[in-house]
Design a protein around this motif. Structure first.
Motif, PDB file in Angstrom:
ATOM      1  N   ALA A   1    -108.998  -0.640  91.249  1.00 52.95           N
ATOM      2  CA  ALA A   1    -107.938   0.276  91.654  1.00 52.95           C
ATOM      3  C   ALA A   1    -108.532   1.619  92.050  1.00 52.95           C
ATOM      4  O   ALA A   1    -108.166   2.201  93.072  1.00 52.95           O
ATOM      5  CB  ALA A   1    -106.931   0.439  90.515  1.00 52.95           C
ATOM      6  N   PHE A   2    -109.488   2.093  91.236  1.00 58.68           N
ATOM      7  CA  PHE A   2    -110.118   3.361  91.563  1.00 58.68           C
ATOM      8  C   PHE A   2    -110.809   3.294  92.921  1.00 58.68           C
ATOM      9  O   PHE A   2    -110.689   4.188  93.753  1.00 58.68           O
ATOM     10  CB  PHE A   2    -111.141   3.745  90.489  1.00 58.68           C
TER      11      PHE A   2
ATOM     12  N   ASN B   1    -110.237   1.306  95.460  1.00 59.48           N
ATOM     13  CA  ASN B   1    -109.288   1.246  96.566  1.00 59.48           C
ATOM     14  C   ASN B   1    -108.712   2.614  96.858  1.00 59.48           C
ATOM     15  O   ASN B   1    -108.599   3.030  98.004  1.00 59.48           O
ATOM     16  CB  ASN B   1    -108.146   0.275  96.230  1.00 59.48           C
ATOM     17  N   TRP B   2    -108.384   3.333  95.789  1.00 57.69           N
ATOM     18  CA  TRP B   2    -107.829   4.676  95.967  1.00 57.69           C
ATOM     19  C   TRP B   2    -108.839   5.570  96.659  1.00 57.69           C
ATOM     20  O   TRP B   2    -108.518   6.297  97.600  1.00 57.69           O
ATOM     21  CB  TRP B   2    -107.436   5.233  94.598  1.00 57.69           C
ATOM     22  N   TYR B   3    -110.121   5.489  96.200  1.00 60.46           N
ATOM     23  CA  TYR B   3    -111.158   6.338  96.779  1.00 60.46           C
ATOM     24  C   TYR B   3    -111.378   5.998  98.244  1.00 60.46           C
ATOM     25  O   TYR B   3    -111.511   6.884  99.090  1.00 60.46           O
ATOM     26  CB  TYR B   3    -112.467   6.167  96.007  1.00 60.46           C
TER      27      TYR B   3
ATOM     28  N   LYS C   1    -109.285   4.673 100.380  1.00 61.57           N
ATOM     29  CA  LYS C   1    -108.179   5.146 101.218  1.00 61.57           C
ATOM     30  C   LYS C   1    -108.285   6.645 101.439  1.00 61.57           C
ATOM     31  O   LYS C   1    -108.073   7.148 102.534  1.00 61.57           O
ATOM     32  CB  LYS C   1    -106.838   4.836 100.532  1.00 61.57           C
ATOM     33  N   LYS C   2    -108.628   7.350 100.354  1.00 59.12           N
ATOM     34  CA  LYS C   2    -108.618   8.813 100.429  1.00 59.12           C
ATOM     35  C   LYS C   2    -109.688   9.333 101.366  1.00 59.12           C
ATOM     36  O   LYS C   2    -109.510  10.326 102.054  1.00 59.12           O
ATOM     37  CB  LYS C   2    -108.843   9.367  99.021  1.00 59.12           C
TER      38      LYS C   2
END
Lengths: 364, 256, 398
Positions: free
Chosen positions: C384-385, C387-389, C391-392
């Protein structure tokens, strides 16, 4: 209006001396800045402090063919622990007189691997050769037909066991991984969900938990009276584990395929299975050969974990030798030897993979 | 293309802004630049052409120290190019460079690409830097893309941004390393037009290019390089109509 | 030629397609069949399992977590004894896993980054040595490396009576690493607070410096001042608190050391093996990341006149980190998963404790399931981390 004549350089002008030859190389590579010069000197000092003592221990003072008693007397490395126990380390409990069979099986494997290295040999008959080879290897280990004495799988051990677990593991995991990757790409939600759950679950847990599952939980899944031997259970766990990683590797290849390929196949009227088999997979699998070889290397290293469920692979046979009081103190030497075996196998495979990656890069 | 021959083609008089004296460069044993002597005056526009491997890109890259020369002198705006880091930094702030592959910073917006140099090198306050950036973006006719990222622009647009980026540092000399070679044909004109505008404003320019139309209409001098030497240099009309050396004639016959 | 009108009448409803030719209906059928097969298999396995468990009188369910564990654990960050429950034992195991993983991750990132940079060094000697390290350590199984270090500690290191004493106050023996620590004193609590305060001050300092630069263009030496604060504040606190220098020094009493802090050989061997192995992979990730930034970026930045440090901070690192962070997170997850091999060298991590629990209660399924759940949770959090990174920080493209 300026016009410049070409000056014929009469005397060929040479580059400055300090940038040529050994001196030039040293200046450019070791001493080109203040920082680098200091670094070089510090590194050379550290090397001077550590390499000669190690050399003395490993080579000069070492004993190669003595007994454990004699070894304890010297300060050097006791490499004798290897030759004295080599047959057990390499072959485990396999019957002494029949050890030519696992040896032959390993030779077949090495020959197949060397033959497969050359890309010009890559065609369908190679696949058949591999299937036949794997079958022959299994036969040599197991025996029971063709006049070969049967050898129970509980007696298989050492290097052949390690190689078999990796090779059979990868060979069986590969088609399973391809199916999983295709399933993950599928537009059917149930199929996609099943594949995603499987892949993410397996990749999220350490191999050791799967090995524990195989050795203590699998027997509970089976109906009464049915037993499957430990090696087969471990092999299944390794296959399930590797398949999930292969699936991700193949998925990378599938995603790298341009939609144009799918569209061309569709316009020719090919159905899903034909498209995959004839157009997409041949290209996608070729693209991901380097990471697949990388996966084979990991599989080889991961088989060492079966030591924890008490299978006598190369690592466990070595450990058993070390539990003998006369050789107990020489674990470093024994482990270094086993490390060298693993290193050679893995290094050849990884340098092959790098070479292949370079070739395929320019080729495509 | 506006015809500059009547107004600007007389060689500018004035101080030299770049002097290269007896310059040699080797890559190992390979003598890539041989005895280069060149003086560039302020507001002068020079086109350098030649076959690939002749050292023309290497020559201009030596001027802003992207490559080091082993012998001879290079003096830019009165400062000699040596290993002295401070000199190199000063020279780089005065010399702008436009690359064949644009080299825009993909993680920054267009405006941020342009303000990076002024903020960190000239220590300009942000607002002032942004005003300068918008001014030059308008000059290269791309102001409406200011908040976009390089990946969203076409090749021609990116190269125009690259030119604006160099201009924001208010350089005295602009170096162009094959600025249109990586562009699709329909985008070459928009970049050449910007370069012509720049020329009309009196910028000193050294351009490595194969665009001979540009050379004919804008250059004061055309240099032909081959095998690391400056073989011939002349005004455009003399150069194209009356090449002196065989090698020049051969080259011109192949590209014109 | 008359168009053929009798086959398809205009205005007639579309012909019905037999369901076995309709791709949508076929897909649904296929999925139903697949789910049925999986369901049948699951049913078969589960019923077998229940029968077998019954036959062997093995309990099911998680009730065993409340029972007394009756086994000791070698090292534990929280108080634990054999009288505590299995539940508590598993918590201890989990904490041990977290400790070795966190310490391992921090040191591996530092070592791996240094190695990756060394590999790219223009110094031939350093670059080649780094290359040899990376190649050798990557190709030897991590378990073998763990065994080696464990044997190293037990066979090669002497007993505490003749322990190695490389620096004053530090002793290395086959009972572990013992070193002197400062004697407990209230000022150390305040020093910890001082570090946190320094952190807060640095945060606001950075903000102020950025705004000042935007307004006036002047650059403030944030890095140097931050370092000074992080070192200075605690030092100041220490001085004000009376500058205590008393140390808790380990002293040899009988067969072992008393005092100081002890790190067990199992922990050290596990940590060392994991760090050295994973750092080799991290080095390759860092190297690939730095090399992924094309040379043209450096050249363009230098041509603008930026200094080396500025080129690195403003142009290279932002782009390199994008490429480095995702595989780096994978490697950190691998380190955490590999820490489960602690069971082979006797460090009581989660898998090790769960294994003992299985042995004693016989509840293999619950035990293995717990192991898998714990690691799955860690993996999913990491994904999850990542994927978030991703995208960001994704580069915006057409």
């Amino acid at each position: 209006m300026e016009k410049v004549d070409i000056k014929q350089i009469e005397t060929e002008v040479k580059p400055p001396v300090a940038s040529k030859g050994v001196v030039g190389w040293a200046r450019a590579n070791l001493f080109n800045t203040w920082f680098n010069s200091i670094l070089t000197l510090v590194t050379l000092f550290v090397l001077w402090k550590t390499v000669p003592p190690f050399f003395r221990w490993a080579i000069v003072d070492s004993l190669w063919f003595s007994t454990g008693e004699a070894c304890r007397g010297t300060e050097g490395a006791c490499w004798s622990v290897i030759p004295a126990n080599i047959r057990f380390i390499l072959f485990g409990f396999f019957p002494y007189q029949l050890q030519w069979r696992p040896l032959l099986a390993m030779v077949i494997l090495v020959v197949l691997l060397f033959y497969s290295r050359d890309r010009r040999h890559w065609n369908n008959s190679l696949v058949y050769a591999w299937v036949a080879g794997l079958f022959a290897m299994g036969l040599l280990m197991k025996g029971g037909i063709l006049g070969l004495v049967e050898v129970e799988s509980t007696q298989w051990g050492g290097l052949p066991l390690t190689l078999m677990l990796s090779v059979f593991g990868l060979a069986a995991a590969y088609p399973l991984g391809v199916v999983l990757a295709l399933g993950r790409q599928s537009k059917m939600p149930a199929v996609k969900a099943l594949c995603v759950v499987y892949i993410e679950m397996i990749r999220g847990v350490p191999l050791i938990t799967l090995l524990f599952m195989s050795s203590i939980v699998f027997p509970l899944f089976l109906p009464e009276g049915v037993t499957v031997n430990v090696i087969l259970r471990a092999q299944v766990a390794i296959i399930m584990f590797t398949a999930a990683y292969i699936a991700e590797v193949v998925r990378g290849g599938l995603q790298g395929m341009s939609t144009g390929q799918y569209e061309a196949a569709e316009s020719l009227g090919l159905n899903y299975y034909q498209t995959m088999r004839l157009v997409i997979l041949p290209q996608a699998l070729k693209i991901v050969i380097p990471p697949t070889v990388s996966q084979l290397i990991s599989a080889l290293k991961d088989t060492s974990l079966v030591v924890i469920i008490a299978l006598y692979d190369l690592l466990k046979t070595t450990q058993s030798v070390l539990s003998d009081p006369s050789w107990m103190a020489f674990s470093s030497e024994a482990y270094i030897f086993v490390a060298l075996i693993y290193f050679f196998c893995c290094y050849f495979m990884s340098s092959y993979s790098r070479r292949l990656e370079k070739e395929l890069d320019t080729g495509l | 293309m506006p015809d500059n021959n009547t107004t600007e083609n007389s060689l500018p008089t004035g101080d030299a802004i770049i002097e290269i004296i007896g310059m040699h460069k080797w890559y190992g044993e390979f003598h890539v630049l041989q005895d280069i002597n060149l003086t560039v005056k302020k507001k002068e526009r020079i086109v350098i052409c030649g076959p690939s491997g002749s050292g023309k890109s290497t020559l201009i890259r030596c001027i802003n120290r992207l490559e080091e020369h082993q012998r001879g002198k290079i003096i830019v705006d009165g400062i000699e190019l040596t290993n002295d880091v401070k000199n190199v930094e000063k020279i780089r702030a005065e010399v702008g460079m436009v690359f064949q592959h644009f080299n825009l910073f993909p993680h920054l917006t267009i405006v941020e690409n342009l303000t990076l140099g002024p903020i960190w090198v000239r220590k300009t306050p942000k607002k002032e830097a942004e005003e300068t950036a918008m001014y030059y973006l308008e000059k290269v006719h791309i102001a409406e893309q200011a908040q976009k990222f390089p990946g969203q622009l076409s090749g021609g647009q990116q190269q125009r941004v690259a030119i604006a980026r160099s201009l924001c540092m208010k350089p005295n000399v602009m170096l162009f390393d094959e600025p249109t070679s990586a562009l699709d044909p329909e985008m070459i004109k928009e970049v050449l037009d910007v370069m012509i505008d720049l020329a009309q404003e009196g910028m000193t320019m050294l351009v490595v290019t194969h665009e001979m139309g540009f050379a004919k209409s804008v250059a004061h001098r055309v240099l032909f390089m081959d095998y690391g030497q400056i073989v011939e240099q002349n005004t455009p009309s003399e150069f194209f109509d009356n090449p002196q050396h065989d090698r020049t004639k051969l080259f011109l016959s192949q590209i014109l | 030629m008359q168009p053929n009108q009798d086959k398809v009448q205009r205005g007639a409803p579309p012909a019905t397609v037999p369901f076995y030719n309709d791709p949508k209906k076929r897909a649904i059928l296929f999925q139903i069949v697949t789910l049925l097969m999986v369901g049948l298999l699951a049913f078969y396995l589960i019923s077998n399992t229940l029968t077998n468990l019954d036959k062997q009188s093995i309990a099911t369910g998680l009730g065993f977590l409340q029972k007394e564990s009756a086994f000791e654990i070698g090292e534990s960050p929280i108080p634990y004894s054999a009288a505590d429950t299995y539940g508590r034992a598993l918590v201890v195991g989990f904490l041990n896993t977290l400790i070795v993983s966190s310490v391992g991750i921090i040191i591996t990132i530092i070592l791996g980054t240094l190695l990756g940079i060394a590999r790219l060094s223009t110094n031939w000697l350093v670059s080649k040595l780094a290359g040899v390290y990376i190649e050798v350590l990557q190709d030897i199984p991590v378990l073998l490396q763990l065994f080696f270090w464990y044997a190293f500690f037990y066979n090669i290191l002497p007993s505490p009576r003749s322990a190695l004493n490389p620096i004053v106050g530090v002793f290395l023996s086959n009972r572990g690493l013992v070193f002197a620590v400062p004697e407990a004193h209230p000022v150390y609590k305040y020093m910890a607070i001082a570090v946190v305060v320094a952190g807060v001050v640095i945060y606001f300092l950075r903000r102020w410096a950025k705004q000042r630069q935007a307004r006036t263009g002047k650059i403030f030496p944030v890095l140097r001042v931050s370092l000074a604060l992080v070192i200075g504040f605690p030092l100041l606190t220490w001085a004000i608190g009376g500058a205590p220098t008393a140390m808790n020094v380990p002293v040899l009493k009988g067969f072992n050391f008393i005092g100081g802090t002890n790190i067990s050989p199992e922990f050290t061997a596990l940590l060392l093996g994991l760090i050295l192995y994973t750092a080799a992979f991290v080095a390759e990730v860092v190297r690939a990341g730095i090399q992924s930034v094309s040379k043209g970026q450096t050249e363009a930045a230098m041509s603008l006149g930026l200094k080396s440090a500025q080129v690195l901070n403003q142009v290279i690192l932002p782009q390199a980190l994008r490429v480095i962070i995702p595989p780096l997170t994978s490697q950190m997850l691998n380190l955490t998963k590999n820490s489960s091999l602690a069971v082979a060298i006797g460090y009581p991590d989660f898998v090790s404790v769960a294994g003992t629990t299985i042995n004693q209660t016989g509840q293999a399924i619950e035990g293995v399931a717990l192991m898998m759940v714990v690691y799955l949770t860690l993996s999913l959090l990491t994904s999850a981390f990542m994927n978030w990174y991703n995208k960001k920080t994704a580069l915006v493209e057409r």
